[in-house]
Design a protein around this motif. Structure first.
Motif, PDB file in Angstrom:
ATOM      1  N   UNK A 174       2.454  -4.822   2.381  1.00 12.17           N
ATOM      2  CA  UNK A 174       3.870  -5.476   3.091  1.00 12.17           C
ATOM      3  C   UNK A 174       3.537  -6.862   3.406  1.00 12.17           C
ATOM      4  N   UNK A 175       3.658  -7.672   2.449  1.00 11.17           N
ATOM      5  CA  UNK A 175       3.303  -9.140   2.676  1.00 11.17           C
ATOM      6  C   UNK A 175       3.716  -9.830   3.895  1.00 11.17           C
ATOM      7  N   UNK A 176       4.849  -9.483   4.366  1.00 13.70           N
ATOM      8  CA  UNK A 176       5.489 -10.244   5.375  1.00 13.70           C
ATOM      9  C   UNK A 176       6.552  -9.038   6.151  1.00 13.70           C
ATOM     10  N   UNK A 177       7.292  -9.678   7.136  1.00 13.63           N
ATOM     11  CA  UNK A 177       8.265  -8.383   7.888  1.00 13.63           C
ATOM     12  C   UNK A 177       9.177  -7.842   7.222  1.00 13.63           C
ATOM     13  N   UNK A 178       9.439  -8.405   5.968  1.00 14.92           N
ATOM     14  CA  UNK A 178      10.697  -7.466   5.347  1.00 14.92           C
ATOM     15  C   UNK A 178      10.351  -7.110   4.056  1.00 14.92           C
ATOM     16  N   UNK A 179       9.377  -7.388   3.338  1.00 19.23           N
ATOM     17  CA  UNK A 179       9.220  -6.858   1.869  1.00 19.23           C
ATOM     18  C   UNK A 179       8.073  -5.947   1.885  1.00 19.23           C
ATOM     19  N   UNK A 180       8.338  -4.907   0.841  1.00 16.61           N
ATOM     20  CA  UNK A 180       7.350  -3.761   0.681  1.00 16.61           C
ATOM     21  C   UNK A 180       7.085  -3.831  -1.022  1.00 16.61           C
ATOM     22  N   UNK A 181       5.955  -4.067  -1.306  1.00 20.24           N
ATOM     23  CA  UNK A 181       5.740  -4.074  -2.734  1.00 20.24           C
ATOM     24  C   UNK A 181       4.768  -3.173  -3.445  1.00 20.24           C
ATOM     25  N   UNK A 182       5.169  -2.642  -4.839  1.00 21.18           N
ATOM     26  CA  UNK A 182       4.180  -1.849  -5.382  1.00 21.18           C
ATOM     27  C   UNK A 182       3.560  -2.737  -6.511  1.00 21.18           C
ATOM     28  N   UNK A 183       2.260  -2.773  -6.556  1.00 20.05           N
ATOM     29  CA  UNK A 183       1.661  -3.475  -7.816  1.00 20.05           C
ATOM     30  C   UNK A 183       0.848  -2.517  -8.757  1.00 20.05           C
ATOM     31  N   UNK A 184       1.218  -2.678 -10.143  1.00 17.88           N
ATOM     32  CA  UNK A 184       0.469  -1.846 -11.099  1.00 17.88           C
ATOM     33  C   UNK A 184      -0.423  -3.107 -11.777  1.00 17.88           C
ATOM     34  N   UNK A 185      -1.687  -2.766 -11.774  1.00 16.12           N
ATOM     35  CA  UNK A 185      -2.601  -3.835 -12.021  1.00 16.12           C
ATOM     36  C   UNK A 185      -2.582  -3.900 -13.618  1.00 16.12           C
ATOM     37  N   UNK A 186      -2.844  -2.867 -14.362  1.00 13.13           N
ATOM     38  CA  UNK A 186      -2.814  -2.952 -15.794  1.00 13.13           C
ATOM     39  C   UNK A 186      -1.931  -1.805 -16.341  1.00 13.13           C
ATOM     40  N   UNK A 187      -0.640  -2.259 -16.797  1.00 13.16           N
ATOM     41  CA  UNK A 187       0.451  -1.131 -17.154  1.00 13.16           C
ATOM     42  C   UNK A 187      -0.121  -0.427 -18.481  1.00 13.16           C
ATOM     43  N   UNK A 243      -0.454  -5.600 -18.854  1.00 16.98           N
ATOM     44  CA  UNK A 243      -0.115  -6.795 -17.786  1.00 16.98           C
ATOM     45  C   UNK A 243       0.176  -6.274 -16.392  1.00 16.98           C
ATOM     46  N   UNK A 244      -0.058  -7.106 -15.540  1.00 14.46           N
ATOM     47  CA  UNK A 244       0.198  -6.615 -14.073  1.00 14.46           C
ATOM     48  C   UNK A 244       1.963  -6.756 -13.846  1.00 14.46           C
ATOM     49  N   UNK A 245       2.182  -5.712 -12.896  1.00 18.85           N
ATOM     50  CA  UNK A 245       3.635  -5.989 -12.430  1.00 18.85           C
ATOM     51  C   UNK A 245       3.684  -5.887 -10.859  1.00 18.85           C
ATOM     52  N   UNK A 246       4.544  -6.383 -10.510  1.00 16.16           N
ATOM     53  CA  UNK A 246       4.717  -6.198  -9.000  1.00 16.16           C
ATOM     54  C   UNK A 246       6.329  -5.950  -8.620  1.00 16.16           C
ATOM     55  N   UNK A 247       6.610  -4.663  -8.020  1.00 19.43           N
ATOM     56  CA  UNK A 247       7.938  -4.354  -7.842  1.00 19.43           C
ATOM     57  C   UNK A 247       8.172  -4.549  -6.360  1.00 19.43           C
ATOM     58  N   UNK A 248       9.172  -5.137  -6.137  1.00 19.10           N
ATOM     59  CA  UNK A 248       9.769  -5.587  -4.720  1.00 19.10           C
ATOM     60  C   UNK A 248      10.491  -4.638  -4.066  1.00 19.10           C
ATOM     61  N   UNK A 249      10.648  -4.449  -2.738  1.00 23.39           N
ATOM     62  CA  UNK A 249      11.560  -3.828  -2.194  1.00 23.39           C
ATOM     63  C   UNK A 249      11.776  -4.347  -0.633  1.00 23.39           C
TER      64      UNK A 249
END
Lengths: 113, 112
Positions: free
Chosen positions: A69-82, A17-23
Motif C-alpha cells: 500500500x504505497x500511499x493512502x489510496x492505492x493497493x498494488x500486486x506485483x508479480x516479479x517474474x511472470x 517480466x515484472x508486472x504491477x497491478x493497481x487498485x
C-alpha cells in the motif's frame, strides 16, 4: 456509490517480466484482498492485507508475488517474474471490517505471452 | 480441503420463470456465505448470510442459509433477461485474513 477501481483493465506482458497491478479500494475500507480467476476456473484467494501487513496468503501466493500500500489510496500486486500460468483475471476487493462484505473491482486481465 | 459446490452449473429459463440456485459447503471455520452476480467482470455483491442472518430478500431475489444442511439457496422470481449472469457463492471463514472460498458458479441464461 463508492466502488473499487483497478488499472489497467488489460495488461499483456512477456514471460519473465515484472508486472504491477493497481487498485484503489473504497476509501473508508481497511481490509484489502487480491483474488484471481483463470479462464473457466473458480475465483481463488491470493492474499489479504490489513494495517500494512499481510494477514493471510494462499499457497498460490509464493515468493514471486508481493503486495504493497504505497500511499493512502492505492493497493498494488506485483508479480516479479511472470509465467504463462499467471495469465488470469486479477480482482482486487476491499471490506470495511475484518469479516465484512468484500466489494470487488472490475479486474485486470493479465495475459502472459 | 475446504469446498464450495454449486448446482446446477448452468441453467436456461424463459422470462418470468422462477429459478433456485444451490450452494453447499464444507469449510472448517464457517463464518458467512455470500452470493455475488458476475456479468462481465466484477462480482457484484448480492447477499451475505451468517448465523445471525439466515434469510435475506431484496426485490425479486431472496436467499436462505441452512446451517444444519451446510447449504444455501438463491431464489429469483419473475426472471428478466437482465438476470442473465454467473451467480457465485462464496464462503467466508474465520481465518486471520477472512478469505473467501468460491464455488464454480451457476451460469443463468434468461431468454425472452
Amino acid at each position: 456509490e463508492p466502488e473499487v477501481t483497478q488499472t489497467p483493465s488489460h495488461q499483456v506482458t512477456q514471460m519473465g517480466q515484472e508486472v504491477i497491478l493497481r487498485c484503489v479500494p473504497i476509501s473508508n475500507h481497511l481490509y484489502f484482498y487480491w483474488y484471481r480467476q483463470i479462464l473457466g476456473q473458480k475465483v481463488e484467494f491470493l492474499v489479504s492485507f490489513y494495517n500494512n501487513e499481510i494477514s493471510e496468503k494462499s499457497e498460490i501466493f509464493d515468493d514471486q508475488f508481493s503486495v504493497e500500500r504505497p500511499d493512502g489510496s492505492n493497493f498494488t500486486l506485483k508479480i516479479r517474474s511472470t509465467k504463462l500460468e499467471d495469465s488470469a483475471m486479477y480482482f482486487c476487493a476491499s471490506s470495511e471490517f475484518l469479516w465484512g462484505t468484500q466489494y470487488f473491482g472490475p479486474g485486470t486481465r493479465l495475459t502472459v505471452l | 480441503e475446504d469446498k464450495v459446490v454449486q448446482s446446477p452449473l448452468s441453467l436456461v429459463v424463459h422470462e418470468g420463470d422462477t429459478v433456485t440456485l444451490n450452494c453447499s459447503y464444507e469449510v472448517t471455520n464457517f463464518r458467512s456465505l455470500l452470493w455475488y452476480k458476475q456479468e462481465k467482470k466484477a462480482p457484484t455483491f448480492l447477499f451475505m448470510l451468517t448465523s445471525s442472518g439466515i434469510e435475506k430478500k431484496s426485490g425479486r431475489l431472496s436467499s436462505i442459509l441452512d446451517k444444519k444442511e451446510l447449504s444455501s439457496i438463491l431464489n429469483i422470481t419473475a426472471t428478466q433477461t437482465g438476470d442473465s449472469a454467473i451467480y457465485l457463492c462464496a464462503v467466508g471463514e474465520e481465518t486471520s485474513g477472512s478469505r473467501l472460498t468460491f464455488g464454480e458458479g451457476t451460469q443463468l441464461t434468461v431468454n425472452p
